[in-house]
Design a protein around this motif. Sequence first.
Motif, PDB file in Angstrom:
ATOM      1  N   UNK A  89      -6.612 -10.997   1.307  1.00 29.66           N
ATOM      2  CA  UNK A  89      -7.106 -10.179   2.414  1.00 29.66           C
ATOM      3  C   UNK A  89      -6.471  -8.793   2.357  1.00 29.66           C
ATOM      4  N   UNK A  90      -7.168  -7.808   1.786  1.00 28.12           N
ATOM      5  CA  UNK A  90      -6.594  -6.464   1.700  1.00 28.12           C
ATOM      6  C   UNK A  90      -6.338  -5.875   3.079  1.00 28.12           C
ATOM      7  N   UNK A  91      -5.294  -5.055   3.173  1.00 29.20           N
ATOM      8  CA  UNK A  91      -4.969  -4.410   4.449  1.00 29.20           C
ATOM      9  C   UNK A  91      -5.725  -3.089   4.526  1.00 29.20           C
ATOM     10  N   UNK A  92      -6.992  -3.177   4.925  1.00 26.99           N
ATOM     11  CA  UNK A  92      -7.821  -1.976   4.963  1.00 26.99           C
ATOM     12  C   UNK A  92      -7.321  -0.961   5.989  1.00 26.99           C
ATOM     13  N   UNK A  93      -6.687  -1.424   7.061  1.00 28.12           N
ATOM     14  CA  UNK A  93      -6.166  -0.486   8.053  1.00 28.12           C
ATOM     15  C   UNK A  93      -5.048   0.361   7.459  1.00 28.12           C
ATOM     16  N   UNK A  94      -4.162  -0.270   6.696  1.00 21.33           N
ATOM     17  CA  UNK A  94      -3.083   0.473   6.044  1.00 21.33           C
ATOM     18  C   UNK A  94      -3.649   1.417   4.989  1.00 21.33           C
ATOM     19  N   UNK A  95      -4.621   0.945   4.219  1.00 18.70           N
ATOM     20  CA  UNK A  95      -5.215   1.790   3.171  1.00 18.70           C
ATOM     21  C   UNK A  95      -5.800   3.052   3.777  1.00 18.70           C
ATOM     22  N   UNK A  96      -6.531   2.906   4.865  1.00 19.07           N
ATOM     23  CA  UNK A  96      -7.207   4.054   5.464  1.00 19.07           C
ATOM     24  C   UNK A  96      -6.233   4.979   6.188  1.00 19.07           C
ATOM     25  N   UNK A  97      -5.256   4.420   6.858  1.00 16.07           N
ATOM     26  CA  UNK A  97      -4.311   5.275   7.587  1.00 16.07           C
ATOM     27  C   UNK A  97      -3.358   5.986   6.641  1.00 16.07           C
ATOM     28  N   UNK A  98      -2.875   5.282   5.602  1.00 14.11           N
ATOM     29  CA  UNK A  98      -1.910   5.904   4.687  1.00 14.11           C
ATOM     30  C   UNK A  98      -2.565   6.977   3.831  1.00 14.11           C
ATOM     31  N   UNK A  99      -3.805   6.747   3.395  1.00 15.58           N
ATOM     32  CA  UNK A  99      -4.471   7.788   2.625  1.00 15.58           C
ATOM     33  C   UNK A  99      -4.698   9.030   3.489  1.00 15.58           C
ATOM     34  N   UNK A 100      -5.027   8.821   4.759  1.00 14.08           N
ATOM     35  CA  UNK A 100      -5.170   9.993   5.643  1.00 14.08           C
ATOM     36  C   UNK A 100      -3.857  10.734   5.775  1.00 14.08           C
ATOM     37  N   UNK A 145       0.835  -1.198   0.000  1.00 16.74           N
ATOM     38  CA  UNK A 145       0.000   0.000   0.000  1.00 16.74           C
ATOM     39  C   UNK A 145       0.869   1.247   0.000  1.00 16.74           C
ATOM     40  N   UNK A 146       1.834   1.291   0.893  1.00 15.52           N
ATOM     41  CA  UNK A 146       2.724   2.450   1.007  1.00 15.52           C
ATOM     42  C   UNK A 146       3.448   2.733  -0.298  1.00 15.52           C
ATOM     43  N   UNK A 147       4.020   1.697  -0.883  1.00 15.21           N
ATOM     44  CA  UNK A 147       4.819   1.899  -2.086  1.00 15.21           C
ATOM     45  C   UNK A 147       3.976   2.471  -3.215  1.00 15.21           C
ATOM     46  N   UNK A 148       2.797   1.892  -3.424  1.00 12.20           N
ATOM     47  CA  UNK A 148       1.973   2.340  -4.542  1.00 12.20           C
ATOM     48  C   UNK A 148       1.522   3.791  -4.347  1.00 12.20           C
ATOM     49  N   UNK A 149       0.990   4.112  -3.189  1.00 11.73           N
ATOM     50  CA  UNK A 149       0.495   5.462  -2.952  1.00 11.73           C
ATOM     51  C   UNK A 149       1.613   6.490  -3.020  1.00 11.73           C
ATOM     52  N   UNK A 150       2.745   6.181  -2.426  1.00 12.67           N
ATOM     53  CA  UNK A 150       3.842   7.140  -2.378  1.00 12.67           C
ATOM     54  C   UNK A 150       4.459   7.407  -3.737  1.00 12.67           C
ATOM     55  N   UNK A 151       4.417   6.423  -4.645  1.00 14.50           N
ATOM     56  CA  UNK A 151       4.949   6.657  -5.986  1.00 14.50           C
ATOM     57  C   UNK A 151       4.212   7.811  -6.661  1.00 14.50           C
ATOM     58  N   UNK A 152       2.894   7.839  -6.524  1.00 13.11           N
ATOM     59  CA  UNK A 152       2.110   8.906  -7.140  1.00 13.11           C
ATOM     60  C   UNK A 152       2.338  10.236  -6.438  1.00 13.11           C
TER      61      UNK A 152
END
Length: 332
Positions: free
Chosen positions: A263-274, A236-243
């Motif tokens: 099993x997607x890591x919804x906690x990481x998705x929500x915290x990293x987007x915030x 999650x981190x790598x993909x979001x941070x590239x953009x």
Amino acid sequence: MTRRLAAVVGALLTMAASMFAVPASAGAAAAPGFHVSDGRLLDANGKEFVLRGVNHAHAWYPDRTGKALADVKALGANSVRVVLGTGDRWAKNDTADVTAVVAQCKKNRLICVLEAHDTTGYGEQSGAASLSRAVDYWISVQNALKGQEKYVILNVGNEPFGNTGYRTWAADTSDAVKRLRAAGFQHTLMADAPNWGQDWSFTMRDNAAGVFASDSQRNTVFSIHMYGVFDTAAEVDDYLNRFVKAGLPLVVGEFGDKHSDGDPDENAIMSRTRQLGLGYMGWSWSGNGSGVEYLDMATGFDAGRLTGWGQRFFNGADGIKETSREASVFSG
């Protein structure tokens, strides 16, 4: 919706240097509504807007839309992503219907992300429509969208390629953007990733800058769907941070707390987007079938019976209640 991936590429591909070549604000034309500036989505007042929304399957449950929109607004959402049919796979939502949907969004002070769903899995899914056909659809309902640039974002085609034929994603997406601009659309456009939206091939990631540059208005945002491919915080981190590092606008247009492909890591998705100030839109309010009923946020479209996923999404850490802010266009 995504489906089970046939295969997932495990090794990260090298980021294309061209992704960093185009500043997100370069050459941008004045827009009458939502617009992109320096990799951020701004509303018509020039205020940064972070999508915090819910997907709703209007194409299959049109009689549920009015109450669904009122319910998700009451739970704190600032936007809704609305499933529409182009007539290629599902019954066409025509100009009158789209006009009514936009009016319902505005009545509930929700930003309306409209998506053409018939493109889902093109090249792999039998009967799926091309992005070119999606453009034909948008042109056919254009009268419902004129003058709504302050309230509507146009998601050109949902998950426009499966796991075959996706190498033409960049060219086909650029062509779609150019045709929409030539037809007079001034809305912010949203481009979904291939590979059933999950971009495990990094086709969107490595070609996003070129697609962005092909938009004469520099007003396209990119949408990644995060399911089983994104089952670790590192991914999650790598993909979001590239953009973010490339100065390119990105949202998580769909995600869930579990899925058949992992099993997607919804906690990481929500915290990293915030943390990164990026938008997200969860799948989906209610009405899922074919074995993915666990993705319903509300049981039987009843806001009083939120599922575990619904509770997590709306009321949990980094969720809608905690992070959603209404678009400034609704407050004057």
